[in-house]
Structure formats: structure tokens, C-alpha cells
Design a protein around this motif. Structure first.
Motif, short mmCIF file in Angstrom:
data_model
loop_
_atom_site.label_atom_id
_atom_site.label_comp_id
_atom_site.label_asym_id
_atom_site.label_seq_id
_atom_site.Cartn_x
_atom_site.Cartn_y
_atom_site.Cartn_z
N GLY A 349 0.80 -1.21 0.00
CA GLY A 349 0.00 0.00 0.00
C GLY A 349 0.84 1.27 0.00
O GLY A 349 2.07 1.24 -0.12
N ASP A 353 -0.98 4.83 4.15
CA ASP A 353 -1.82 3.75 4.65
C ASP A 353 -1.28 3.19 5.96
O ASP A 353 -2.01 2.51 6.70
CB ASP A 353 -1.91 2.62 3.61
N HIS A 354 -0.03 3.47 6.26
CA HIS A 354 0.61 2.95 7.48
C HIS A 354 0.69 4.00 8.58
O HIS A 354 1.19 3.71 9.67
CB HIS A 354 2.02 2.46 7.15
N ARG A 383 -3.74 12.92 5.54
CA ARG A 383 -3.33 11.81 4.68
C ARG A 383 -3.82 12.05 3.25
O ARG A 383 -4.80 11.49 2.79
CB ARG A 383 -3.87 10.49 5.23
N VAL A 551 -7.79 -0.17 0.26
CA VAL A 551 -8.25 0.85 1.21
C VAL A 551 -9.48 1.55 0.65
O VAL A 551 -9.47 1.98 -0.52
CB VAL A 551 -7.13 1.87 1.50
N ARG A 561 -8.01 5.54 -5.40
CA ARG A 561 -7.59 4.17 -5.09
C ARG A 561 -7.75 3.21 -6.26
O ARG A 561 -7.05 2.20 -6.34
CB ARG A 561 -8.39 3.66 -3.89
#
Length: 644
Positions: A349, A353-354, A383, A551, A561
Motif C-alpha cells: 500500500g 496507509d501505514h 493523509r 483501502v 484508489r
């Protein structure tokens, strides 16, 4: 009395400066005087009869400002200045330089403007920030000026220089300045201050930042003026080391909202917004700590100034990795708020995403920690559009267990770039999610296109790596290959370290970015036409899909995405690139902020669909209502307030 004083050295009839010149200059420096002015002819005693503000009618009776010494005088100005600069350490050296060509007593015109400029540049390299060549930067007092006359001449804020011929003259001036000195903060030299940008209150720089602040006249200025791709000339670079100092820097910025404001982590962003001309830059590069918060949960805390090369090396010690673009020299702060489309993307990802939490300093100077449970709307916005809301001072990531990976750099040549693009699109999209490959090309050369493929296979087995990569090697004639089994730190570790000399970008980067839902044959033909124009020297496709698409689109302010690829094109001229890029826009759905330099208003709507953009405006109105952070894809909190 509070004023700056200096001395003027004037030879009488000697072809070389008296040995006392060096002694007087050194003494002036020791006693804290601001300036030593060099004149190439005249008698200091004759100055006693003159005045600092009224010039004689006959120009031949006063020393003429020169760049290259005219033949009627025996002393070369540049040599004298260079000699005194070499014999001193701090004090400014003044020399009135004439940049305009004028008739000489010989043939031709003396001096050439370019020669004068080059001489001044050379002196600045030898004595950074110390040589002053503008005659109006100081006021010359008569030889026997009284204390009251010196005070009157200093009223406009310029230093006053007095012709001296003895140590007693220097000591008298030193006594005057020490009697009026009230500030304990070290003051920059006159030459350094002469290069300051208008509109900046340098005297109000917070004490916590003053020792690390860099101004245009400082010796370290060139190292911080530009970034990786963009040439800059900011009026002030503030370099906070803590979150509190970031708040102090933003307080200073709030008093200077008439100036551009750039936020810099490592200065590698393609958008180039981390520098400017005449404005402010807040550089958080020194906030680069990487630490483990929780070994069991693989939670790490990373400062915004760390590079991904540093991060990958620190995580490798624990058998971990965090996907992070394709180059280790990029800073954490910019990428961790925009997205992070990297070589581990399909397997693990995006970087964002982390992200589990971010510590920020907001526009009003307050400190917040944003996460899924604390300031959740801010955490959503950071984000994907984070540069609009504050300065990230620490990022908390949950990283992955990643062992050895296959890293490939393949070189290919083709005469049919459209077919190569079509084949790459199919192979990259159909590849298992452990495989992420980027496609790079540029201008054709005699009907041939050179292609470079960068790829990572998240598997340590050489047989699996070769199986994954072999289809990619067939999209053109293979001319170069390097495939290694390495930790992810080895992929990021190839980035060059930026030394104390800093970045040396120049000009303005010109780049266009887009998300491509699917690489069709029609797009491949249009892209081939684009490349055939020669207007694009760098063209890249970054494979997406896999874990990136897992996601939900509304989980964060990165709604693209479903895209199969991210496309970047770089050229030399904005208008020329628009002319060949705009016809491809019907293929695209959105753009990636980090690689876009088009400032047309519609680009904001490309980056964010209407519902996402309105939600971002609501967050902006709450956390940055006055739009302090406006210089990087600005989300204006009140876009209609400027109409009518």
C-alpha cells in the motif's frame, strides 16, 4: 548613543597600502567596529575639510568609485579589498564599485560590467558575506567630526565611516559604540545585512531560532537557498529543532503573511514549493529522529526531516520496512502527507496507509496529535492534503515485516513506444501484487526510445523474482539488466547523501501529473504522440493496484484508489508542456499533488473530487482559517470571499 561606526582607509601617495592598514583593520575588528572602507586615492586630512553630504562641484577632486583601477591611481581596489579580507575574519570590507562602463584615460571603456560582477562574486566566495560594494550602504563623516555630528549622520540607520590614520582614531570610535551598545545578541556584519530582503523584520526573529536562522548574506546561505529541482532565493530560512521552535517559526510567519511561506523537510519535492524568492522557509530537516515506540506492534516514530534512506536503514535492523516512493533522498514530511506511491505499493500500500498518528503544529502555534480517535477529521485530511493544515513534527507509522526483496533495474530500447506502453500496462496490471514496476522514458533519439524499468518483487526467492520480471524484459530489446536480492534498505540506500553544500536546483520545475484508471491502446497512442513532440524529457508510469486498492476511497483524503497507474511528465516550459499534455486529460481521473506544478485553479479540482474538496475546506476553516499554509496546492477555506 546607539550606532554603527567604521573607518575609511585612504592612501596618500603610495602605490601600495601602508602596512598600518592591516593593523588598523584588525584593531577595528577587535574593537567591534562594523566596517572598513577602502579608498584608492586621496588624503585623509583633506576629508576633514569636506562634508559627508555635499560633493564638490569638480568630480576630479574626489575619489571616483571604480571597479577596475583606472591608470591615474596606483592602487588596485580589488587587491586591497582581498588582502584586508584575508587578514581579518569578521568585519565587513567596503569598496565603492562602479558597475556602469565609463571612458578611461586609455582606449576603450573601463570597467566591463561583467568583469566587475565576476570580481565581486569571487570576493564573496573568498570572504562570504563580508564584502560590500554599494557606495550608498554607508555614510562618510569628516575626518574631525564630533560625537554629535556622527550621531546625526547615523540617524538614518546606515553605518558612519570616519577616515583614520592612527590607532587613537579607531579607539575613539570603539568607545562610542560600546557606550551605546544595549543588545546581547550577536549582530550580523553590515555586508551580510545589506543583502536582506525587504519586508522581513529580521530583528524580531525569536531568540530560540536566531542562532540557526540563515539569511541571504550568511556564508551558509547557498546551501539552503535552493532545493533539489528549484532554484530559490528566500529572504530567511528558519531551522527549528523542536516542536516548540516550529511554533515560534510560525508565529514569525503570521507576522509576515505578505510573503511566500515554504515548509521543507529534505527539499526533494518535485513541486518545488519548499523554497521561494524573497519569502520565508521553515526547514525542519534537523528534526530527523527515528525511534521504535512499540516492538510488538511495529510502531515507529519518525521526524519530518529524516530521509527515507535513513528510515529504511533504521528499520532494517529490526527486519522491517515502510514503502516510500522510489528514491531514498526524499524527506518524510512531504511524502507522508501527500501519499507515497512507491516500489512496495502493490504489496503493502501507500506510505499514508501505514500512518497511525501525526503530531503537528497548527497555524496558530498550538500542538495537536491527530489520529483515528484524536482530531479524526484532521487525521483524515492530513493523509493526502497535509501541507495545507500545519507542520508535521513527528509521524507514527505501523511498519511491515519485510525481508530480502528482488530489486531490478532494466534498460530496454524500442522503436514502437506505443506498443511498449501497451505491453507494460497489461503486464504490470496482471502481475501478482508482490511485484511493483515503474516505467521511465523520455525524448526519442533517432526514432528509438530508451526505457528504464525500476521494480521490486517482495520475495527473497531468486526463481520467483526472475519469473515475475521476465515478462517485463520482453517489452523491448534488453540492453542492460541489474537484478539483486537485497534488503529494502539497499533499494533506498542508493540515493546520494546531500552534504553541507546542500541542493543546487535551478530554474523552475515544470511537471504534470495524473492518475490513469487503465492503460488502453488509445492512451498508449496518445502518449506516443506526446513523446514524439520532444517537449517531454521525463515520462514515468508508476504501477498501482494491489494493496493500494484495498483501502476504501473515503478513508483518507486520497480518493484515487482505483487507478492502475500514476503518470508524470516533465518538460522545460509550462505553456509548451500544457499544449501537448492537455489533449491527454480525457484519459485521466485525478492527479497526484507531489508531482504537479501547474498552478491553474482547475488542478485543485482534478486532485480532489467535489465532496472531498468541500470536506477539506471544512477542515481548513477549522484549523487554518486565515490560510497561512497557502503555498502548496492551496485549499482556500473561503474561495468565494475573493469574488466580486
Amino acid at each position: 548613543m546607539s550606532m554603527e561606526l567604521g573607518i575609511t582607509l585612504v592612501p596618500a601617495a603610495s602605490d601600495t597600502p601602508s602596512s598600518s592598514w592591516v593593523g588598523l583593520a584588525k584593531l577595528a575588528e577587535e574593537r567591534g567596529l562594523a566596517l572598513v572602507v577602502v579608498e584608492t586615492s586621496g588624503d585623509p586630512k583633506s576629508r576633514a575639510q569636506g562634508t559627508a553630504v555635499t560633493a564638490p562641484q569638480d568630480p576630479s577632486q574626489v575619489p571616483q568609485p571604480v571597479g577596475v583601477q583606472p591608470p591615474t591611481a596606483g592602487l588596485d581596489l580589488w587587491t586591497a579589498v582581498a588582502w584586508l579580507a584575508a587578514k581579518t575574519h569578521r568585519i565587513s570590507i567596503g569598496a565603492a564599485v562602479c558597475n556602469a562602463p565609463r571612458p578611461s584615460d586609455r582606449d576603450g571603456v573601463v570597467p566591463y560590467t561583467s568583469m566587475v560582477a565576476k570580481a565581486a562574486e569571487s570576493l564573496d566566495a573568498l570572504a562570504p558575506g563580508r564584502v560590500l560594494t554599494a557606495a550608498d550602504a554607508w555614510v562618510t563623516a569628516p575626518y574631525d567630526a564630533s560625537d554629535e555630528e556622527l550621531s546625526a549622520l547615523a540617524a538614518d540607520g546606515k553605518p558612519v565611516v570616519v577616515p583614520v590614520e592612527s590607532e587613537q582614531g579607531v579607539e575613539r570610535l570603539a568607545a562610542l559604540i560600546h557606550a551605546g551598545s544595549a543588545s546581547s545578541r550577536p549582530r550580523r556584519s553590515l555586508a551580510e545585512r545589506s543583502r536582506r530582503s525587504p519586508g522581513i523584520d529580521y530583528d524580531s526573529i525569536p531568540d530560540s531560532l536566531s542562532d540557526e536562522a540563515v539569511e541571504p548574506g550568511d556564508s551558509g546561505y547557498r546551501a539552503v537557498a535552493s532545493n533539489y529541482l528549484r532554484g530559490g532565493a528566500p529572504g530567511l530560512v528558519l531551522r527549528p529543532r523542536t516542536a516548540d521552535e516550529v511554533a515560534h517559526a510560525l508565529a514569525f510567519a503570521r507576522r509576515h503573511t505578505h510573503l511566500p511561506l515554504g515548509i521543507r523537510s529534505a527539499g526533494h519535492g518535485v513541486s518545488g514549493r519548499s523554497t521561494n524568492r524573497g519569502g520565508l522557509v521553515v526547514d525542519v530537516g534537523q528534526m530527523n529522529e527515528v525511534s521504535v515506540m512499540d516492538y510488538t506492534k511495529r510502531l515507529v516514530r519518525i521526524g519530518p526531516g529524516a530521509t527515507w534512506k535513513q528510515v529504511s536503514a533504521a528499520l532494517h535492523a529490526h527486519g522491517w520496512a515502510l514503502g516510500s516512493g522510489d528514491y531514498g533522498g526524499v524527506g518524510v514530511g512531504g511524502l507522508a502527507t501527500a501519499g507515497g506511491i512507491g516500489l512496495l505499493g502493490r504489496a503493502h500500500g501507500l506510505t499514508i496507509d501505514h500512518l497511525r498518528a501525526v503530531e503537528m503544529v497548527l497555524a496558530d502555534g498550538s500542538h495537536v496529535r491527530a489520529s483515528a480517535t484524536q482530531h479524526p477529521e484532521l487525521f483524515w485530511a492530513v493523509r493526502g492534503a497535509g501541507a495545507n493544515f500545519g507542520v508535521g513534527t513527528a509521524f507514527e507509522f505501523q511498519v511491515d515485516e519485510v525481508g530480502q526483496v528482488g530489486y531490478a533495474q532494466l534498460g530496454l530500447v524500442t522503436t514502437d513506444i506505443a506498443q511498449a506502453l501497451t505491453d507494460f500496462g497489461r503486464i504490470a496490471s496482471e502481475a501478482p501484487r508482490d511485484t511493483t514496476v515503474f516505467f521511465i522514458t523520455g525524448r526519442p533519439r533517432q526514432g528509438h526510445w530508451n526505457i528504464q524499468l525500476l521494480g521490486v518483487v517482495d520475495d527473497p526467492d531468486p526463481d520467483v523474482i526472475l519469473e515475475r520480471l521476465t515478462p517485463f524484459a520482453q517489452i523491448g530489446m534488453l540492453t542492460q539488466q541489474e537484478v539483486v536480492v537485497t534488503p529494502y534498505a539497499g533499494v533506498m540506500g542508493s540515493a546520494a547523501d546531500v552534504g553541507p553544500e546542500g541542493h543546487h536546483g535551478f530554474g523552475e520545475p515544470v511537471s504534470r501529473s495524473a492518475f490513469l484508471p487503465k492503460l488502453t491502446a488509445d492512451f498508449a497512442r496518445d502518449a506516443a504522440d506526446l513523446l514524439g513532440t520532444g517537449q517531454v524529457y521525463f515520462f514515468e508510469l508508476r504501477a498501482m493496484g494491489g494493496a493500494i486498492a484495498d483501502v476504501p476511497t473515503d478513508e483518507m483524503a486520497f480518493p484515487h484508489r482505483a487507478s492502475a497507474f500514476q503518470v508524470t511528465a516533465m518538460g522545460a516550459d509550462h505553456d509548451d508542456l500544457n499544449q501537448v499534455w492537455d489533449p491527454l486529460r480525457h484519459h485521466f481521473d485525478g492527479l497526484y499533488l507531489s508531482f504537479e506544478t501547474d498552478s491553474r485553479p482547475e488542478r485543485l479540482h482534478d486532485a480532489f473530487p467535489p465532496a472531498v474538496l468541500e470536506r477539506l475546506r471544512e477542515v481548513k476553516r477549522r484549523y487554518d482559517p486565515d490560510n497561512l499554509f497557502r503555498d502548496n496546492f492551496n485549499i482556500d477555506p473561503n474561495p468565494h470571499a475573493h469574488l466580486g
